[in-house]
Design a protein around this motif. Structure first.
Motif, PDB file in Angstrom:
ATOM      1  N   PHE A 249      -8.379   9.462   2.747  1.00 52.95           N
ATOM      2  CA  PHE A 249      -8.723   9.671   4.146  1.00 52.95           C
ATOM      3  C   PHE A 249      -8.593  11.178   4.427  1.00 52.95           C
ATOM      4  CE2 PHE A 249      -9.150   5.393   5.635  1.00 52.95           C
ATOM      5  CZ  PHE A 249      -8.377   4.648   4.762  1.00 52.95           C
TER       6      PHE A 249
ATOM      7  N   HIS B 142      -4.417   6.538  -0.256  1.00 51.84           N
ATOM      8  CA  HIS B 142      -3.877   5.200  -0.072  1.00 51.84           C
ATOM      9  C   HIS B 142      -4.145   4.398  -1.336  1.00 51.84           C
ATOM     10  CE1 HIS B 142      -3.577   5.156   4.573  1.00 51.84           C
ATOM     11  NE2 HIS B 142      -3.690   6.404   4.158  1.00 51.84           N
TER      12      HIS B 142
ATOM     13  N   ARG C 149      -9.101   0.433  -5.657  1.00 54.00           N
ATOM     14  CA  ARG C 149      -7.897   0.334  -4.820  1.00 54.00           C
ATOM     15  C   ARG C 149      -7.479   1.681  -4.233  1.00 54.00           C
ATOM     16  NH1 ARG C 149      -3.569  -0.481  -7.325  1.00 54.00           N
ATOM     17  NH2 ARG C 149      -4.223  -0.162  -9.490  1.00 54.00           N
TER      18      ARG C 149
ATOM     19  N   THR D 274       0.848  -1.201   0.000  1.00 52.60           N
ATOM     20  CA  THR D 274       0.000   0.000   0.000  1.00 52.60           C
ATOM     21  C   THR D 274       0.882   1.248   0.000  1.00 52.60           C
ATOM     22  OG1 THR D 274      -1.811  -1.087   1.173  1.00 52.60           O
ATOM     23  CG2 THR D 274      -1.722   1.313   1.272  1.00 52.60           C
TER      24      THR D 274
ATOM     25  N   LYS E 269     -13.856   9.790   4.378  1.00 51.27           N
ATOM     26  CA  LYS E 269     -13.275   8.692   3.603  1.00 51.27           C
ATOM     27  C   LYS E 269     -14.011   8.570   2.282  1.00 51.27           C
ATOM     28  CE  LYS E 269     -12.483   3.681   4.017  1.00 51.27           C
ATOM     29  NZ  LYS E 269     -12.724   2.501   4.891  1.00 51.27           N
ATOM     30  N   LYS E 270     -13.233   8.318   1.232  1.00 50.09           N
ATOM     31  CA  LYS E 270     -13.816   8.096  -0.094  1.00 50.09           C
ATOM     32  C   LYS E 270     -13.035   6.985  -0.756  1.00 50.09           C
ATOM     33  CE  LYS E 270     -16.154   9.176  -3.939  1.00 50.09           C
ATOM     34  NZ  LYS E 270     -15.940  10.473  -4.626  1.00 50.09           N
ATOM     35  N   GLU E 271     -13.761   5.962  -1.214  1.00 48.46           N
ATOM     36  CA  GLU E 271     -13.096   4.808  -1.849  1.00 48.46           C
ATOM     37  C   GLU E 271     -13.506   4.678  -3.296  1.00 48.46           C
ATOM     38  OE1 GLU E 271     -14.174   1.891   1.519  1.00 48.46           O
ATOM     39  OE2 GLU E 271     -12.575   0.899   0.412  1.00 48.46           O
ATOM     40  N   ASP E 272     -12.550   4.274  -4.124  1.00 48.41           N
ATOM     41  CA  ASP E 272     -12.833   3.939  -5.511  1.00 48.41           C
ATOM     42  C   ASP E 272     -11.867   2.829  -5.907  1.00 48.41           C
ATOM     43  OD1 ASP E 272     -12.998   5.799  -8.679  1.00 48.41           O
ATOM     44  OD2 ASP E 272     -13.439   3.719  -8.161  1.00 48.41           O
TER      45      ASP E 272
ATOM     46  N   THR F  13      -8.141   5.094  -2.004  1.00 51.20           N
ATOM     47  CA  THR F  13      -8.942   5.608  -0.899  1.00 51.20           C
ATOM     48  C   THR F  13      -8.363   6.925  -0.421  1.00 51.20           C
ATOM     49  OG1 THR F  13      -9.473   3.361  -0.162  1.00 51.20           O
ATOM     50  CG2 THR F  13      -9.846   5.147   1.416  1.00 51.20           C
TER      51      THR F  13
END
Lengths: 111, 114
Positions: free
Chosen positions: A65, A76, A61, A18, A56-59, A63
């Motif tokens: 913070f 990340h 792989r 990561t 937090k926002k993910e898409d 992310t």
């Protein structure tokens, strides 16, 4: 005074690790925080973005913070791939359409 | 989809020369930007425009002029090129008002001053 600070300047990780890229900002009125990536010889392109109503926002792989109190946000990249090698820019924008970029993190993912 | 076209791709000038860079977009976007990117550095905002005939200064506007005579075009003038200056100038556009819109970039004009 630089509005957006970014670290590290360069980062090398192994494939599968990561990668963590960090940014901080000064102006508490900033209300939108995008990350752009730029591959060699190409122009920057939007990768992912967050508003301060979320932490937090993910898409996939990727992310973000976000810590509003500390005025910090990070990207990340999980399970890093060699194809992720690029320069990553964080940015912050205000309601006056001004968008300020950090100096970039050059990411190298080794196979 | 759309495209942002910057001309010229490469620009070589002499010290003290006035140089003009052009940008056209067919997204029908309201807001257009000019950024300067130095090697190994981030993008620094020179000028932006939220509509035809509007101009707003960025942090790096000194030494530059800009013009937005049409919604689709935004030009940048280096008023007096500095010797040994080398940078890439990126034009961008976004759909509407407010900074929370995606920026779409052109491929850049690479400036070298002899």
């Amino acid at each position: 005074q630089q509005q957006v600070r970014q670290s590290p300047q360069s980062l090398t990780v192994w494939e599968g690790e990561t990668a963590i890229l960090n940014c901080s900002y000064e102006d508490s009125t900033f209300d939108y925080f995008p990350w752009y990536h730029q591959f060699p010889g190409e122009s920057p392109a939007l990768l992912i973005a967050i508003r301060p109503v979320s932490n937090k926002k993910e898409d996939g792989r990727f992310t973000i913070f976000f810590n509003k109190r500390e005025k910090k946000f990070s990207l990340h990249i999980a399970d890093s791939q060699p194809g992720d090698s690029a320069t990553y820019f964080c940015a912050a924008s205000d309601s006056n359409n001004r968008i300020f970029f950090g100096d970039g993190t050059q990411l190298v993912v080794k196979p | 989809g759309g495209i942002i076209t910057q001309t010229p791709k490469f620009l070589i000038g002499q010290e003290g020369q006035k140089l003009t860079l052009k940008c056209q977009q067919n997204f029908n976007h309201d807001t257009m930007y000019w950024y300067r990117q130095d090697s190994g550095k981030g993008l620094r905002l020179i000028y932006y425009s939220i509509t035809e005939n509007d101009l707003q200064k960025g942090d790096l506007s000194e030494g530059y002029d800009a013009s937005r005579e049409k919604k689709s075009s935004f030009s940048l003038t280096v008023t007096s090129a500095q010797k040994n200056e080398m940078a890439v100038f990126l034009c961008a556009s976004s759909r509407g008002l407010g900074g929370s819109e995606t920026l779409y970039f052109g491929s850049g004009t690479r400036l070298t001053v002899l």
